[in-house]
Write a protein that holds these residues in place. Structure first.
Motif, mmCIF file in Angstrom:
data_model
loop_
_atom_site.group_PDB
_atom_site.id
_atom_site.type_symbol
_atom_site.label_atom_id
_atom_site.label_comp_id
_atom_site.label_asym_id
_atom_site.label_seq_id
_atom_site.Cartn_x
_atom_site.Cartn_y
_atom_site.Cartn_z
ATOM 1 N N LEU A 1 0.832 -1.205 0.000
ATOM 2 C CA LEU A 1 0.000 0.000 0.000
ATOM 3 C C LEU A 1 0.866 1.256 0.000
ATOM 4 N N SER A 2 1.973 1.243 0.725
ATOM 5 C CA SER A 2 2.873 2.403 0.694
ATOM 6 C C SER A 2 3.455 2.600 -0.706
ATOM 7 N N LEU A 3 3.848 1.510 -1.339
ATOM 8 C CA LEU A 3 4.383 1.608 -2.700
ATOM 9 C C LEU A 3 3.322 2.170 -3.650
ATOM 10 N N ALA A 4 2.106 1.711 -3.453
ATOM 11 C CA ALA A 4 1.008 2.213 -4.289
ATOM 12 C C ALA A 4 0.757 3.694 -4.013
ATOM 13 N N CYS A 5 0.827 4.088 -2.755
ATOM 14 C CA CYS A 5 0.630 5.498 -2.408
ATOM 15 C C CYS A 5 1.681 6.368 -3.094
ATOM 16 N N GLY A 6 2.932 5.939 -3.054
ATOM 17 C CA GLY A 6 3.990 6.704 -3.702
ATOM 18 C C GLY A 6 3.776 6.791 -5.202
ATOM 19 N N THR A 7 3.352 5.666 -5.782
ATOM 20 C CA THR A 7 3.100 5.623 -7.226
ATOM 21 C C THR A 7 2.003 6.614 -7.599
ATOM 22 N N VAL A 8 0.951 6.640 -6.804
ATOM 23 C CA VAL A 8 -0.172 7.552 -7.088
ATOM 24 C C VAL A 8 0.205 8.994 -6.769
ATOM 25 N N PHE A 9 0.867 9.182 -5.649
ATOM 26 C CA PHE A 9 1.205 10.548 -5.190
ATOM 27 C C PHE A 9 2.112 11.249 -6.201
ATOM 28 N N SER A 10 2.892 10.467 -6.953
ATOM 29 C CA SER A 10 3.796 11.062 -7.952
ATOM 30 C C SER A 10 3.029 11.908 -8.959
ATOM 31 N N GLN A 11 1.764 11.562 -9.182
ATOM 32 C CA GLN A 11 0.973 12.275 -10.200
ATOM 33 C C GLN A 11 0.831 13.756 -9.864
ATOM 34 N N LYS A 12 0.892 14.049 -8.588
ATOM 35 C CA LYS A 12 0.789 15.442 -8.148
ATOM 36 C C LYS A 12 1.933 16.279 -8.734
ATOM 37 N N ALA B 1 -2.866 7.949 2.496
ATOM 38 C CA ALA B 1 -3.755 7.954 1.322
ATOM 39 C C ALA B 1 -4.979 8.829 1.571
ATOM 40 N N ALA B 2 -5.524 8.718 2.771
ATOM 41 C CA ALA B 2 -6.720 9.505 3.088
ATOM 42 C C ALA B 2 -6.369 10.981 3.254
ATOM 43 N N HIS B 3 -5.265 11.246 3.939
ATOM 44 C CA HIS B 3 -4.884 12.640 4.175
ATOM 45 C C HIS B 3 -4.698 13.373 2.852
ATOM 46 N N HIS B 4 -4.087 12.675 1.886
ATOM 47 C CA HIS B 4 -3.802 13.309 0.597
ATOM 48 C C HIS B 4 -4.884 13.022 -0.452
ATOM 49 N N GLN B 5 -5.961 12.390 0.010
ATOM 50 C CA GLN B 5 -7.111 12.140 -0.877
ATOM 51 C C GLN B 5 -6.672 11.562 -2.230
ATOM 52 N N LEU B 6 -5.986 10.441 -2.148
ATOM 53 C CA LEU B 6 -5.447 9.806 -3.363
ATOM 54 C C LEU B 6 -6.587 9.132 -4.139
ATOM 55 N N ALA B 7 -7.182 9.901 -5.025
ATOM 56 C CA ALA B 7 -8.390 9.442 -5.713
ATOM 57 C C ALA B 7 -8.096 8.385 -6.777
ATOM 58 N N HIS B 8 -6.836 8.245 -7.147
ATOM 59 C CA HIS B 8 -6.515 7.262 -8.191
ATOM 60 C C HIS B 8 -5.940 5.969 -7.591
ATOM 61 N N LEU B 9 -6.332 5.733 -6.360
ATOM 62 C CA LEU B 9 -5.854 4.543 -5.648
ATOM 63 C C LEU B 9 -7.033 3.664 -5.244
ATOM 64 N N THR B 10 -6.930 2.388 -5.565
ATOM 65 C CA THR B 10 -7.913 1.424 -5.069
ATOM 66 C C THR B 10 -7.191 0.287 -4.362
ATOM 67 N N VAL B 11 -7.548 0.081 -3.118
ATOM 68 C CA VAL B 11 -7.071 -1.085 -2.372
ATOM 69 C C VAL B 11 -8.103 -2.192 -2.549
ATOM 70 N N ILE B 12 -7.626 -3.381 -2.840
ATOM 71 C CA ILE B 12 -8.531 -4.535 -2.844
ATOM 72 C C ILE B 12 -8.017 -5.518 -1.806
ATOM 73 N N VAL B 13 -8.803 -5.705 -0.771
ATOM 74 C CA VAL B 13 -8.393 -6.636 0.273
ATOM 75 C C VAL B 13 -8.949 -8.012 -0.073
ATOM 76 N N ASP B 14 -8.036 -8.916 -0.363
ATOM 77 C CA ASP B 14 -8.406 -10.311 -0.658
ATOM 78 C C ASP B 14 -8.601 -11.004 0.686
#
Lengths: 303, 263
Positions: B112-123, B152-165
């Motif tokens: 999830l942290s890796l995903a957050c960084g990947t998404v946050f880069s878009q900023k 993710a919530a603080h920065h409102q990462l709208a292009h992030l989806t977590v799927i909990v299996d």
């Protein structure tokens, strides 16, 4: 060095638009100028170092140049697995900056000290650990850190270059600070500002060569250092770091590979032998790393 | 005619069973647990520029089979799975050699942290793409996952989806007996995510409904997919040991037979 670093990174950030400065909620009184200069590229991640480092890996994968800042032990040890797996093994250009390496935070206690940082980071693939010698060395060290294309670590401390020795030589992974005027009897090598503790009295004795090492792993062993140890047969290593995995072991192995025969004298951080705490100077004294102890050590070795 | 997701799922299941059988290796139950999630992403949901990060890296067999069949990685690489010199170890590679696998995983709590960084880069880069992070029960034990959720919530990462299996099993037992996660949807909601529950996370319609519920979310999204470990193979279903065990020849034949019989 913290102020020197913040001034440097402010300027670096102005010319490097890919720099993203992440902090683990530390930097009071030191990073306000960086925050103002970088605007949205200054991100306080909160007290969550594990997330900060993996987040940085994600940013780096997208072409950015993230930097993770905290007090040295929090920047290094808490997120170590994230640094190993997400940064080092992926060879991503994430820079870790730790303030107050060694006993730098003094009376704050053991939680705030970083005595094993070089050991655990310098063994990771692709990593460069950089330690400025003194405050005025920070800019050169930070430039070297960012010239290194892979992941890296900058250990900040505190130290003033003695102007009596002339101008500080430009940053190099290994620099000769002092050359004996007579046939040398002793080679001294150290990393970080604790080496400055060893300098008083050395120019006067005339038989000591002094080298500052500022990067681990050693990119290459300096020829002048090899010649010096070959001539003196004894090397005093000074470091505010645990004996294991620090400069002493690096130099011993590197010189052994060169076939140099010498005796190693190692002054290093000994931890907390009496279970008592104090200032950085107190802990240096406990470890024989204070100026008086080092002068006594040198006197004994050149007698 | 375009094959149905169910048909694709069958092909991927057969592929991953064959991979694990040839390797005589475990992690089969974990792979079957999230196979529909991956097929749904790779064949239905993801644009070419979108990113998937398998935080539960132990389900690499499902990832490799799905990426390969969807053309995101060379099929030939599968032949080397588990062999000396392979790009494809039991957990996804760190080497970056396969573009569709941006990060090597396998230690839980990183995805999830890796995903957050990947998404946050878009900023900073201005690029736009969606990133999906697939997490396990065990991932939700890790503190770093919740650090990332806060971010993710603080920065409102709208292009992030977590799927909990969420198959209800972890290392050596049931999640409810080891470290309770329920009420898991409420937890993610409380952390600031828009949450939808797929009551049957091994059913494509259920997954699609959950994603659709979140289509207009303005912040990070979380699909809680209630899945079954070892889904589709009767003797593996909801059995902790199929995290670890390899199949014998009889078990492999039965698993393949059941997979073909229940497309």
């Amino acid at each position: 060095m913290r102020k020197d670093f913040s001034q440097w990174i402010e300027q670096f950030g102005r010319r490097e638009s890919r720099l993203i400065f992440l902090t683990g909620d530390l930097g009071f009184g030191a990073l306000e100028n960086v925050s103002a200069a970088l605007g949205p590229r200054f991100v306080n991640c909160g007290v969550s170092e594990q997330n900060m480092v993996s987040l940085a890996a994600g940013l780096a994968r997208q072409g950015l140049r993230p930097l993770c800042y905290s007090i040295a032990p929090f920047a290094v040890f808490r997120p170590y697995e994230q640094t190993r797996l997400d940064v080092a093994l992926h060879n991503l250009p994430v820079k870790i900056v730790g303030n107050g390496g060694g006993y730098g935070y003094g009376i704050m206690g053991a939680s705030h000290h970083a005595l094993e940082d070089f050991a655990v980071l310098s063994c990771l693939p692709n990593f460069a650990c950089v330690a400025p010698l003194c405050n005025s060395d920070v800019a050169g060290a930070a430039e070297a850190l960012f010239r290194h294309e892979g992941p890296g670590y900058l250990r900040l401390g505190l130290g003033l270059w003695p102007e009596s020795l002339g101008a500080l030589p430009a940053f190099q992974p290994v620099r000769q600070l002092l050359a004996a005027r007579q046939p040398p009897k002793l080679t001294v090598a150290g990393i970080g500002p604790v080496l400055l503790n060893a300098l008083p009295g050395l120019p006067e004795n005339g038989v000591t060569d002094v080298f500052a090492v500022s990067q681990l792993p050693l990119p290459a062993l300096d020829d002048a250092l090899i010649r010096s140890v070959t001539a003196t047969g004894q090397l005093l290593v000074v470091e505010e770091h645990a004996a294991r995995g620090g400069l002493g072991e690096y130099l011993a192995a590197a010189l052994a590979r060169e076939g140099v025969s010498f005796k190693l004298h190692h002054r290093h951080a000994v931890g907390y032998p009496a279970g008592r705490y104090g200032s950085q100077s107190y802990h240096q004294k406990q470890s024989g790393l204070d100026p008086a102890s080092l002068q006594a050590t040198v006197t004994g070795l050149i007698a | 005619m375009r094959p149905t997701l169910q048909t694709i799922r069958q092909q991927c299941a057969e592929q991953l069973l064959a991979l694990y059988q040839k390797a005589h290796a475990g992690h089969i139950g974990s792979s079957l647990s999230c196979l529909e999630i991956l097929v749904d992403l790779c064949f239905e949901r993801m644009a070419a520029s979108d990113v998937v990060i398998l935080s539960k890296g132990h389900a690499a067999g499902a990832l490799y089979a799905t990426l390969s069949l969807s053309g995101r990685m060379p099929e030939a690489a599968l032949d080397t799975f588990y062999q000396d010199g392979t790009l494809l170890a039991a957990h996804p590679p760190c080497s970056g050699a396969i573009k569709a696998i941006p990060f090597g995983t396998g230690s839980l709590g990183h995805g999830l942290s890796l995903a957050c960084g990947t998404v946050f880069s878009q900023k900073f880069t201005g690029e736009k793409f969606h990133t999906y992070a697939i997490l396990s029960d065990g991932d939700c034990n890790e503190g770093s996952t919740w650090e990332a959720a806060l971010f993710a919530a603080h920065h409102q990462l709208a292009h992030l989806t977590v799927i909990v299996d969420l198959n209800g099993l972890q290392g050596i037992g049931y999640t409810k007996d080891i470290l309770k996660l329920d009420p898991i949807a409420d937890k993610w909601r409380a952390f600031g995510f828009a949450v939808a529950v797929a009551d049957d996370g091994n059913d494509f319609a259920s997954l699609a409904r959950a994603h659709a519920e979140l289509a207009h979310a303005t912040g990070p999204r979380c699909v809680i997919a209630r899945t079954v470990k070892g889904h589709g193979v009767s003797y593996m279903q909801d059995k902790m040991e199929w995290h670890y065990l390899p199949m014998n020849a009889v078990q492999y034949d039965q698993a393949c037979g059941e997979t073909r019989a229940n497309p």
